[in-house]
Enzyme design. Structure first.
Site, PDB file in Angstrom:
ATOM      1  N   LEU A 125      -6.725  -2.600  10.929  1.00  0.00           N
ATOM      2  CA  LEU A 125      -5.410  -3.250  10.942  1.00  0.00           C
ATOM      3  C   LEU A 125      -5.465  -4.626  10.264  1.00  0.00           C
ATOM      4  O   LEU A 125      -4.612  -5.479  10.479  1.00  0.00           O
ATOM      5  CB  LEU A 125      -4.899  -3.377  12.383  1.00  0.00           C
ATOM      6  N   SER A 126      -6.517  -4.843   9.488  1.00  0.00           N
ATOM      7  CA  SER A 126      -6.636  -6.056   8.669  1.00  0.00           C
ATOM      8  C   SER A 126      -6.780  -7.344   9.449  1.00  0.00           C
ATOM      9  O   SER A 126      -6.113  -8.345   9.143  1.00  0.00           O
ATOM     10  CB  SER A 126      -5.418  -6.212   7.756  1.00  0.00           C
ATOM     11  N   SER A 128      -9.304  -9.182   9.245  1.00  0.00           N
ATOM     12  CA  SER A 128      -9.943 -10.136   8.327  1.00  0.00           C
ATOM     13  C   SER A 128      -8.912 -10.804   7.428  1.00  0.00           C
ATOM     14  O   SER A 128      -8.923 -12.026   7.255  1.00  0.00           O
ATOM     15  CB  SER A 128     -10.972  -9.470   7.413  1.00  0.00           C
ATOM     16  N   ASP A 172      -4.292  -5.797   1.781  1.00  0.00           N
ATOM     17  CA  ASP A 172      -4.185  -6.404   3.105  1.00  0.00           C
ATOM     18  C   ASP A 172      -3.660  -7.844   3.035  1.00  0.00           C
ATOM     19  O   ASP A 172      -2.798  -8.247   3.820  1.00  0.00           O
ATOM     20  CB  ASP A 172      -5.553  -6.395   3.804  1.00  0.00           C
TER      21      ASP A 172
HETATM   22  C1  GLA Z   1      -9.493  -1.383   3.505  1.00  0.00           C
HETATM   23  C2  GLA Z   1      -9.400  -2.404   2.394  1.00  0.00           C
HETATM   24  C3  GLA Z   1      -8.105  -2.244   1.589  1.00  0.00           C
HETATM   25  C4  GLA Z   1      -7.904  -0.803   1.148  1.00  0.00           C
HETATM   26  C5  GLA Z   1      -8.081   0.143   2.335  1.00  0.00           C
HETATM   27  C6  GLA Z   1      -8.012   1.592   1.927  1.00  0.00           C
HETATM   28  O1  GLA Z   1      -8.515  -1.623   4.477  1.00  0.00           O
HETATM   29  O2  GLA Z   1      -9.447  -3.709   2.933  1.00  0.00           O
HETATM   30  O3  GLA Z   1      -8.129  -3.110   0.481  1.00  0.00           O
HETATM   31  O4  GLA Z   1      -8.756  -0.470   0.095  1.00  0.00           O
HETATM   32  O5  GLA Z   1      -9.316  -0.070   2.988  1.00  0.00           O
HETATM   33  O6  GLA Z   1      -6.744   1.893   1.470  1.00  0.00           O
END
Ligand code: GLA
Length: 386
Positions: A125-126, A128, A172
């Site tokens: 869920l990002s 970072s 992200d």
């Molecule tokens: C991770 C990466 C993104 C993207 C996804 C896959 O979340 O941080 O940049 O590449 O994987 O879609």
């Protein structure tokens, strides 16, 4: 959120005796378009209400004092050290952002940062990107500086790739910067042009955390990137004008499939088909056609499972269970894969049954208590309270 920020502000005052300013950056869920961003392709993420918050205040000189209410161990950095090394610590994200902001020619002032987050780490869920973007907002504001949003996203992306050493794409950071309430973001990862796509009001985004993350995630992520590059190297011998897999059509891939190793062919097919699904999916959402959008989500999941091979048994099970609930339009894994979360798009009327049914059945089949977050599309990063 108001109570969260009041507590954070209080804790900052207890630690450092002054009144901080507050910033937030959201996590994201990707509706469709996985592993396309680093192939110059299209993605359709939405920022969500789970967020990272930072209380920030000035510090004398050029020192950065970083504490977290969520992550262990404090850190102190000297901004005059222009060649710092990563410490393999969560604060690398903070240090990396400071470094790359200065590499843009800015001079930052010393700052104290107290960080907290409700984005589960490692769940796709990002967390970072949210930490990076919130840091950028806090440091820029503390130094009285301004930077365009798209530049903030790019600086944070560089910090993650070149300082922390994770070769992620740009999705992200963009989602965290540009999120908009009730909207997803159709982003062209080559030109960085974007368009907001309303998320229909009757659609609920159910984010289902499998609570399992397989260790090989980051090495497999990098290996997928290399496999795409290998595909490009072969295809560009026949198609000299292509710059990335984004430029290859399904018909072209079919024409040259015999030239590609079968595994590389499958990887390329995923990316090429996924780009098509994003563009078709954005149109379906714009027409409030959740049935067609749901079908594309399921195609996406199958392609990630079989062609790209980044799913996991838990993610497959989670999707299967979600799809078994009446009123669910579609479900798929989100993020890099190998664990983390699946997203189910459900009709509002299905929510009440969805949560207990999926939780119980997932526990029965795996012995694991999962978490389900009912998310809505949220605004991007910025100051809290104006
Ligand atoms: C991770 C990466 C993104 C993207 C996804 C896959 O979340 O941080 O940049 O590449 O994987 O879609």
């Amino acid at each position: 959120m108001a109570t969260h920020s009041a507590n954070l502000s209080e804790r900052f005052q207890q630690a450092w005796g002054s009144q901080p300013r507050l910033f937030q950056a959201p996590g994201r869920v990707n509706l469709i378009g996985e592993h396309t961003d680093y192939n110059d392709g299209f993605v359709l993420p939405a920022a969500i209400q789970l967020q990272t918050r930072i209380a920030a205040g000035p510090a004398p000189g050029r020192q950065l004092f970083v504490k977290s209410a969520t992550y262990p161990d404090d850190a102190v950095f000297d901004l005059d050290d222009t060649n710092p090394l990563p410490r393999k610590h969560w604060s690398d994200y903070v240090r990396g952002v400071a470094l790359f902001l200065e590499r843009e020619g800015l001079t930052l002032k010393g700052a104290r940062l107290l960080i907290e987050s409700d984005i589960p780490p490692g769940a796709g869920l990002s967390s970072s990107a949210a930490l990076e973007v919130a840091t950028a907002w806090a440091l820029l504001s503390d130094s009285g500086l301004h930077m365009e949003l798209s530049k903030i996203a790019q600086v944070c992306h560089r910090a993650e790739n070149e300082f922390v050493g994770v070769r992620s794409g740009i999705m992200d950071q963009f989602a965290s910067c540009y999120g908009r309430r009730d909207h997803a973001l159709l982003l062209d990862c080559r030109s960085l042009e974007m368009r907001y796509v309303p998320v229909p009001h009757n659609a609920a985004m159910m984010v289902c955390n499998t609570m399992v993350r397989h260790e090989l995630g980051s090495s497999e992520y990098n290996s997928r990137r290399r496999q795409c590059e290998q595909g490009m190297a072969v295809l560009s011998r026949f198609l000299p004008d292509i710059r990335a897999l984004r430029d290859v059509s399904a018909a072209q891939l079919a024409r040259f499939s015999a030239e590609l190793d079968p595994l590389i062919h499958r990887r390329c097919r995923h990316v090429i088909e996924e780009n098509r699904r994003v563009l078709t999916g954005a149109q379906a959402l714009e027409h409030c056609d959740l049935v067609s959008f749901g079908a594309l989500m399921m195609e996406s999941h199958q392609s990630l499972r079989l062609d790209y091979e980044v799913s996991s048994p838990e993610l497959d099970l989670m999707c299967e269970l979600a799809l078994g609930v009446e009123g669910v339009y579609g479900a798929r894994m989100v993020g890099g894969g190998f664990g983390g979360c699946a997203l189910a798009l459900a009709d509002q009327s299905a929510i009440e049954t969805f949560v207990p049914t999926v939780m119980e059945e997932y526990r029965r089949r795996t012995g694991i208590a999962c978490e389900i977050y009912q998310c809505s599309a949220a605004d991007g990063a910025g100051p809290i309270g104006g």
